[in-house]
Design a protein around this motif. Sequence first.
Motif, mmCIF file in Angstrom:
data_model
loop_
_atom_site.group_PDB
_atom_site.id
_atom_site.type_symbol
_atom_site.label_atom_id
_atom_site.label_comp_id
_atom_site.label_asym_id
_atom_site.label_seq_id
_atom_site.Cartn_x
_atom_site.Cartn_y
_atom_site.Cartn_z
ATOM 1 N N MET A 243 -1.585 -13.292 0.897
ATOM 2 C CA MET A 243 -0.251 -13.090 0.340
ATOM 3 C C MET A 243 -0.178 -11.658 -0.182
ATOM 4 O O MET A 243 -1.021 -11.217 -0.938
ATOM 5 N N GLY A 244 0.840 -10.918 0.245
ATOM 6 C CA GLY A 244 1.002 -9.536 -0.185
ATOM 7 C C GLY A 244 1.345 -9.439 -1.662
ATOM 8 O O GLY A 244 1.837 -10.382 -2.271
ATOM 9 N N LYS A 245 1.085 -8.256 -2.196
ATOM 10 C CA LYS A 245 1.360 -8.048 -3.612
ATOM 11 C C LYS A 245 2.844 -8.193 -3.943
ATOM 12 O O LYS A 245 3.193 -8.654 -5.014
ATOM 13 N N SER A 246 3.715 -7.795 -3.017
ATOM 14 C CA SER A 246 5.148 -7.901 -3.310
ATOM 15 C C SER A 246 5.557 -9.365 -3.487
ATOM 16 O O SER A 246 6.439 -9.667 -4.278
ATOM 17 N N TYR A 247 4.896 -10.280 -2.769
ATOM 18 C CA TYR A 247 5.203 -11.697 -2.950
ATOM 19 C C TYR A 247 4.820 -12.146 -4.355
ATOM 20 O O TYR A 247 5.550 -12.891 -4.998
ATOM 21 N N LYS A 248 3.675 -11.683 -4.854
ATOM 22 C CA LYS A 248 3.246 -12.036 -6.212
ATOM 23 C C LYS A 248 4.243 -11.491 -7.235
ATOM 24 O O LYS A 248 4.563 -12.160 -8.215
ATOM 25 N N ARG A 249 4.717 -10.293 -7.004
ATOM 26 C CA ARG A 249 5.703 -9.696 -7.901
ATOM 27 C C ARG A 249 6.979 -10.540 -7.924
ATOM 28 O O ARG A 249 7.519 -10.834 -8.988
ATOM 29 N N HIS A 250 7.449 -10.946 -6.754
ATOM 30 C CA HIS A 250 8.691 -11.710 -6.693
ATOM 31 C C HIS A 250 8.524 -13.104 -7.276
ATOM 32 O O HIS A 250 9.451 -13.635 -7.881
ATOM 33 N N MET B 1 13.852 -4.183 -16.883
ATOM 34 C CA MET B 1 12.492 -4.341 -17.399
ATOM 35 C C MET B 1 11.487 -4.356 -16.248
ATOM 36 O O MET B 1 10.482 -3.670 -16.285
ATOM 37 N N TRP B 2 11.774 -5.154 -15.218
ATOM 38 C CA TRP B 2 10.854 -5.252 -14.082
ATOM 39 C C TRP B 2 10.765 -3.946 -13.315
ATOM 40 O O TRP B 2 9.726 -3.626 -12.733
ATOM 41 N N TYR B 3 11.811 -3.160 -13.295
ATOM 42 C CA TYR B 3 11.785 -1.867 -12.615
ATOM 43 C C TYR B 3 10.765 -0.937 -13.265
ATOM 44 O O TYR B 3 10.168 -0.094 -12.597
ATOM 45 N N GLN B 4 10.528 -1.132 -14.544
ATOM 46 C CA GLN B 4 9.571 -0.299 -15.264
ATOM 47 C C GLN B 4 8.115 -0.735 -15.058
ATOM 48 O O GLN B 4 7.194 0.012 -15.355
ATOM 49 N N LEU B 5 7.921 -1.949 -14.548
ATOM 50 C CA LEU B 5 6.570 -2.496 -14.380
ATOM 51 C C LEU B 5 6.040 -2.259 -12.972
ATOM 52 O O LEU B 5 6.777 -2.339 -12.002
ATOM 53 N N GLY C 153 2.333 -6.041 -9.080
ATOM 54 C CA GLY C 153 2.594 -6.466 -7.709
ATOM 55 C C GLY C 153 2.907 -5.342 -6.744
ATOM 56 O O GLY C 153 3.270 -5.593 -5.605
ATOM 57 N N LEU C 154 2.777 -4.112 -7.197
ATOM 58 C CA LEU C 154 3.013 -2.968 -6.321
ATOM 59 C C LEU C 154 1.696 -2.228 -6.105
ATOM 60 O O LEU C 154 0.912 -2.085 -7.042
ATOM 61 N N ASP C 155 1.457 -1.758 -4.879
ATOM 62 C CA ASP C 155 0.258 -0.957 -4.617
ATOM 63 C C ASP C 155 0.306 0.318 -5.431
ATOM 64 O O ASP C 155 -0.681 0.759 -5.981
ATOM 65 N N LYS C 156 1.459 0.917 -5.480
ATOM 66 C CA LYS C 156 1.707 2.096 -6.292
ATOM 67 C C LYS C 156 3.190 2.152 -6.562
ATOM 68 O O LYS C 156 3.975 1.484 -5.899
ATOM 69 N N ARG C 157 3.580 2.940 -7.513
ATOM 70 C CA ARG C 157 5.007 3.039 -7.842
ATOM 71 C C ARG C 157 5.717 3.637 -6.645
ATOM 72 O O ARG C 157 5.344 4.646 -6.106
ATOM 73 N N ARG C 158 6.718 2.942 -6.183
ATOM 74 C CA ARG C 158 7.520 3.402 -5.063
ATOM 75 C C ARG C 158 8.937 2.947 -5.295
ATOM 76 O O ARG C 158 9.196 2.149 -6.171
#
Length: 144
Positions: A1-8, A126-130, A133-138
């Motif tokens: 499972m990709g990190k973006s899925y964990k974030r969502h 708030m989530w935009y600042q965290l 679940g992202l490999d790097k800030r993008r």
Amino acid sequence: MGKSYKRHIAKSITWRIIGTLDTILLSWLISGNPYTGIKIGLAEVVTKMLLYYLHERVWFKIRAGITENGDSKRRHISKTVTWRVVGTIDTMLLAWFISGNAMVGLQVGGAEVVTKMILYYLHERMWYQLDFGLDKRRKEGTST
């Protein structure tokens, strides 16, 4: 499972906690019955988790609102409006079916349009600042 899925998934859970508490309180105040408020709030945990997750995946795949400098306020406002339409329809139907009163459904849905849009926008910011679940800030919305 990709990190973006964990974030969502994490965003879905945190939003659902905030949204459910708001729905319980509004439903209780409007129906006059705390048990009706709890029933409506708990019923929407299931429907809203699924709908919110799907909403997040759609917005992740599209680039609408992403600017060259990474500003995302327009995107977050657009996400707020589209989510509120979906969420309000779901809440109105649940409140109507659970309370047995269409007017309760309309009143709960109408009241939450205001409270949920404010809460959702703050949640998005708030989530935009965290970076969770992202490999790097993008820029949000770019493919992984």
